[in-house]
Design a protein around this motif. Structure first.
Motif: not given
Length: 423
Positions: A31-32, A48-51, A97-98, A107-108
């Motif tokens: 998800r993240t 690593f996070r998508l953000s 998704f990114w 949302s995170e």
């Protein structure tokens, strides 16, 4: 289980820069986060996070090997190679998704705060409106069944009148005429049939709401397997589903009565199948970060055709990422700092000051409640459009009933006069 359940996995290899070598393993999207786990010892080589992603590119390693690179904040570059089925599919899914994560950064950082009363009140009001609209839809459906039974009765009357017309025509033909019907009467009957057919076409050519869009979400789409994911979109209409590419060109249209199965693998991945006898099935696979918005509508339209897999059960049983992670903490601290910098009059007593701070820190509607309200609004939109479509259909049926009744009355009058002449 502390980590997110993966949305999708791809076998591949990861370049360890410190050791100057490639390590085989599995690239996973959650998800993240994006992570790579070694297949030899199960070690987490990259996570690593998508953000935190700055750029995703398809490059070449040593000018020969095709690779996928991900640039993280801090100028950290991750190299992935030998991805299966191919790097284009992985690139399309990761980029989708990114980008959706960048469009919804809040949302995170959903915490486990108590839900405000205003949000709960809005949700209860929406639920009440939804129940009333569902009751109205049931009444309309029952009324439509009554209209359908009336149409069947009129069709039977029309069939009986046709039999009576043939019998009267046989009685009216002179005994010396050997060719059945008289020619001028055959021409008159042909003109009457053409007029009735034109009236039926005119009554059915009115505008309707069957092509109105309820939900439209960006997605990566694959025809059949998982080897050709390409960017596109999924449109959910009142009477159908449409698969389109990035240029909004129609790839396939599933009519509502043609869909045989909707299989849900996760809240972000589904397959839609239309079965045939004697030829291959038509099946599309969809991956989308906004799939939960469409699922709230699909579950209402295709209740008996939606099937949840074991992967979906495992996914829903896995808790979301902890709200106390590093990034979530920084966002929460920044929000607290902004709230603390707000000017408060000096005359306010200490007790009232704490109440004001609590009022500022707690939003009227939380992120989760806003998402729930959005899904309920989509469901209400779907119910309203279906009710409008049913009303338009019943209006058309009423027009047909009126014209059929008038035509039947006219035919009965003609048959009565013809029978009197024969007598």
């Amino acid at each position: 289980m502390s980590r997110d359940f993966p949305i999708h996995n791809w076998p591949g290899s990861y370049y360890i820069n410190s050791e100057k070598r490639w390590e085989t393993g599995t690239l996973s999207l959650t998800r993240t986060t994006v992570r790579f786990v070694s297949s030899q010892n199960g070690e987490n080589l990259a996570s690593f996070r998508l953000s935190r992603i700055m750029e995703i590119k398809m490059e070449s390693s040593s000018f020969i090997f095709s690779t996928l690179t991900v640039l993280e904040e801090g100028n950290t570059k991750h190299w992935f190679g030998s991805l299966q089925p191919n790097r284009v599919v992985v690139y399309n899914v990761l980029v989708h998704f990114w980008r959706e994560r960048l469009l919804s950064p809040g949302s995170e950082s959903q915490g486990a705060e108590p839900r405000p009363t205003k949000g709960r009140e809005l949700i209860s009001l929406m639920a009440g409106a939804q129940r009333r609209l569902e009751d109205t839809g049931q009444v309309l459906s029952h009324q439509g069944e009554q209209f359908d039974s009336m149409m069947q009765g009129l069709e039977k009357i029309d069939s009986d009148l046709g039999v009576a017309d043939k019998l009267l025509s046989q009685l009216e033909v002179p005994s010396w005429w050997p060719f059945g019907k008289l020619p001028w009467k055959a021409a008159q009957e042909a003109k009457a049939e053409d007029a009735a057919r034109a009236a039926a076409v005119a009554s059915s050519s009115g505008t309707s709401t069957k092509n109105k869009v309820i939900a439209s979400i960006p997605a990566v789409v694959s025809r059949g397997g998982e080897s050709d994911f390409k960017p596109g979109c999924l449109l959910v209409l009142v009477s159908s589903m449409e698969v389109r590419d990035t240029n909004c060109h129609l790839l396939h249209r599933y009519e509502r009565n043609e869909v045989d199965e909707i299989k849900v693998y996760s809240p972000y991945e589904i397959t839609v199948r239309q079965r045939f006898i004697g030829k291959p099935d038509i099946c599309h696979r969809f991956l989308s970060a906004k799939m939960p918005e469409a699922m709230s509508v699909l579950e209402m339209q295709y209740k008996k055709k939606v099937e949840f897999t074991k992967e979906y059960t495992s996914f829903k049983a896995t808790p979301l990422s902890s709200p106390c992670d590093k990034e979530g903490t920084s966002l929460h601290d920044g929000f607290l700092q902004r709230c603390q910098e707000t000017e408060v009059p000096v005359e306010v007593p200490a007790g009232e000051l704490s109440q004001l701070q609590v009022h500022v820190l707690q939003p009227s509607v939380s992120q989760a409640e806003a998402q729930e309200l959005k899904q309920m609004l989509l469901q209400l939109k779907n119910l309203a459009l279906e009710a409008e479509s049913e009303l338009e259909r019943q209006d058309e049926v009423l027009d047909v009933l009126t014209s059929s009744t008038d035509r039947a009355a006219m035919q009965i009058g003609k048959h009565t006069s013809r029978m009197r002449r024969l007598l």
